[in-house]
Design a protein around this motif. Structure first.
Motif, short mmCIF file in Angstrom:
data_model
loop_
_atom_site.label_atom_id
_atom_site.label_comp_id
_atom_site.label_asym_id
_atom_site.label_seq_id
_atom_site.Cartn_x
_atom_site.Cartn_y
_atom_site.Cartn_z
N ILE A 95 15.16 -7.06 3.88
CA ILE A 95 15.33 -6.67 2.48
C ILE A 95 14.37 -7.48 1.63
CG2 ILE A 95 16.94 -6.46 0.54
CD1 ILE A 95 17.56 -4.65 2.99
N TYR A 96 13.42 -6.82 1.01
CA TYR A 96 12.41 -7.49 0.18
C TYR A 96 12.82 -7.56 -1.29
CZ TYR A 96 8.98 -7.37 4.01
OH TYR A 96 8.31 -7.57 5.18
N GLY A 97 13.71 -6.67 -1.70
CA GLY A 97 14.11 -6.70 -3.10
C GLY A 97 15.31 -5.81 -3.37
N VAL A 98 16.14 -6.26 -4.33
CA VAL A 98 17.28 -5.48 -4.79
C VAL A 98 17.20 -5.45 -6.31
CG1 VAL A 98 19.80 -5.36 -4.94
CG2 VAL A 98 18.72 -6.17 -2.83
N ASP A 99 17.14 -4.26 -6.87
CA ASP A 99 17.11 -4.11 -8.33
C ASP A 99 18.26 -3.20 -8.72
OD1 ASP A 99 14.68 -5.56 -8.86
OD2 ASP A 99 13.60 -3.88 -7.97
N HIS A 105 22.03 2.07 -11.37
CA HIS A 105 21.09 2.62 -10.39
C HIS A 105 20.56 1.46 -9.56
CE1 HIS A 105 18.13 5.27 -8.63
NE2 HIS A 105 17.17 4.41 -8.95
N ALA A 106 20.73 1.53 -8.25
CA ALA A 106 20.30 0.45 -7.35
C ALA A 106 19.09 0.90 -6.55
CB ALA A 106 21.43 0.07 -6.41
N LEU A 129 23.27 4.97 1.78
CA LEU A 129 24.67 5.36 1.74
C LEU A 129 25.58 4.16 1.46
CD1 LEU A 129 24.83 7.91 4.71
CD2 LEU A 129 25.03 8.41 2.27
N ARG A 130 25.35 3.04 2.12
CA ARG A 130 26.19 1.85 1.93
C ARG A 130 26.05 1.28 0.52
NH1 ARG A 130 28.02 -1.38 6.51
NH2 ARG A 130 28.18 0.10 8.22
N VAL A 131 24.84 1.23 0.02
CA VAL A 131 24.63 0.71 -1.33
C VAL A 131 25.22 1.67 -2.35
CG1 VAL A 131 22.86 0.16 -3.06
CG2 VAL A 131 22.63 -0.69 -0.72
N GLY A 132 25.07 2.97 -2.12
CA GLY A 132 25.64 3.96 -3.03
C GLY A 132 27.16 3.93 -3.06
N ALA A 133 27.80 3.41 -2.00
CA ALA A 133 29.25 3.34 -1.94
C ALA A 133 29.82 2.10 -2.63
CB ALA A 133 29.69 3.36 -0.47
N VAL A 134 28.97 1.20 -3.08
CA VAL A 134 29.45 0.00 -3.78
C VAL A 134 30.02 0.41 -5.13
CG1 VAL A 134 28.71 -2.17 -4.87
CG2 VAL A 134 27.81 -1.53 -2.63
N SER A 140 21.71 5.35 -5.63
CA SER A 140 20.93 4.36 -4.88
C SER A 140 19.67 5.00 -4.33
CB SER A 140 21.77 3.77 -3.74
OG SER A 140 22.13 4.77 -2.82
N GLU A 141 18.71 4.15 -4.12
CA GLU A 141 17.40 4.60 -3.64
C GLU A 141 16.85 3.51 -2.73
OE1 GLU A 141 13.05 5.18 -5.76
OE2 GLU A 141 14.86 5.44 -6.97
#
Length: 166
Positions: A95-99, A105-106, A129-134, A140-141
């Motif tokens: 993982i290089y970045g999380v915005d 919107h992630a 899918l996992r990030v969108g379920a938070v 999420s993208e």
């Protein structure tokens, strides 16, 4: 019109010390009271601190590192494991970045260990899918990048320890 200028030098044996500075009216007590330690004390005025002290500490924004939503996304990423290596993708350094924006919107920027990775097609979709379920994330993208390429130095110390590299 050629004037000659001369500099005169005067030699002296000593110079009188200049008078010491005095502050008149600084105390409402007499010199005897001041020398005896009975002088009136003056409290520091705090009016200049009023605005500063009234401010509430700025909390972490939900989508910034340390914020609730950001940390929830990172925790979700730590639940995804590389099938070939028994370490989660976050500690593996994929993982290089999380915005995370204010409206939920992630965007996750990530890579894989190699372009020929067997999960190259499924891993980005699982992350999305996992990030969108938070809870709190509306959409999420995932941006899959290859530059800079992944190398073992990107792994956390915990992952290196897990794999016996420390």
């Amino acid at each position: 019109m050629n004037e000659e200028r001369r500099i005169m030098v005067e030699e002296v044996d000593s110079v009188e010390a200049p008078p010491k500075a005095r502050v008149e009216g600084a105390f409402d007590s007499s010199p005897a009271e001041r020398s005896a330690g009975v002088a009136e004390t003056f409290e520091r005025k705090r009016d200049y601190l009023e605005g500063f002290l009234a401010q509430k500490p700025a909390g972490d924004a939900p989508g910034e590192p340390g914020g609730v939503l950001y940390e929830a996304v990172v925790e979700a990423l730590k639940e995804i494991y590389d099938p070939e290596i028994p370490v989660n993708i976050y500690d593996l350094g994929l993982i290089y970045g999380v915005d995370v924006t204010g409206d939920g919107h992630a965007v996750v920027t990530m890579t894989l260990t190699t372009p020929n990775c067997p999960v190259a097609e499924s891993m980005p979709m699982e992350v999305e899918l996992r990030v969108g379920a938070v809870p709190g994330v509306g959409s999420s993208e995932v941006n899959l990048v290859w530059d800079p390429p992944w190398d073992p130095q990107k792994m956390s110390d915990e992952a290196k320890l897990e794999l016996g590299m420390l």
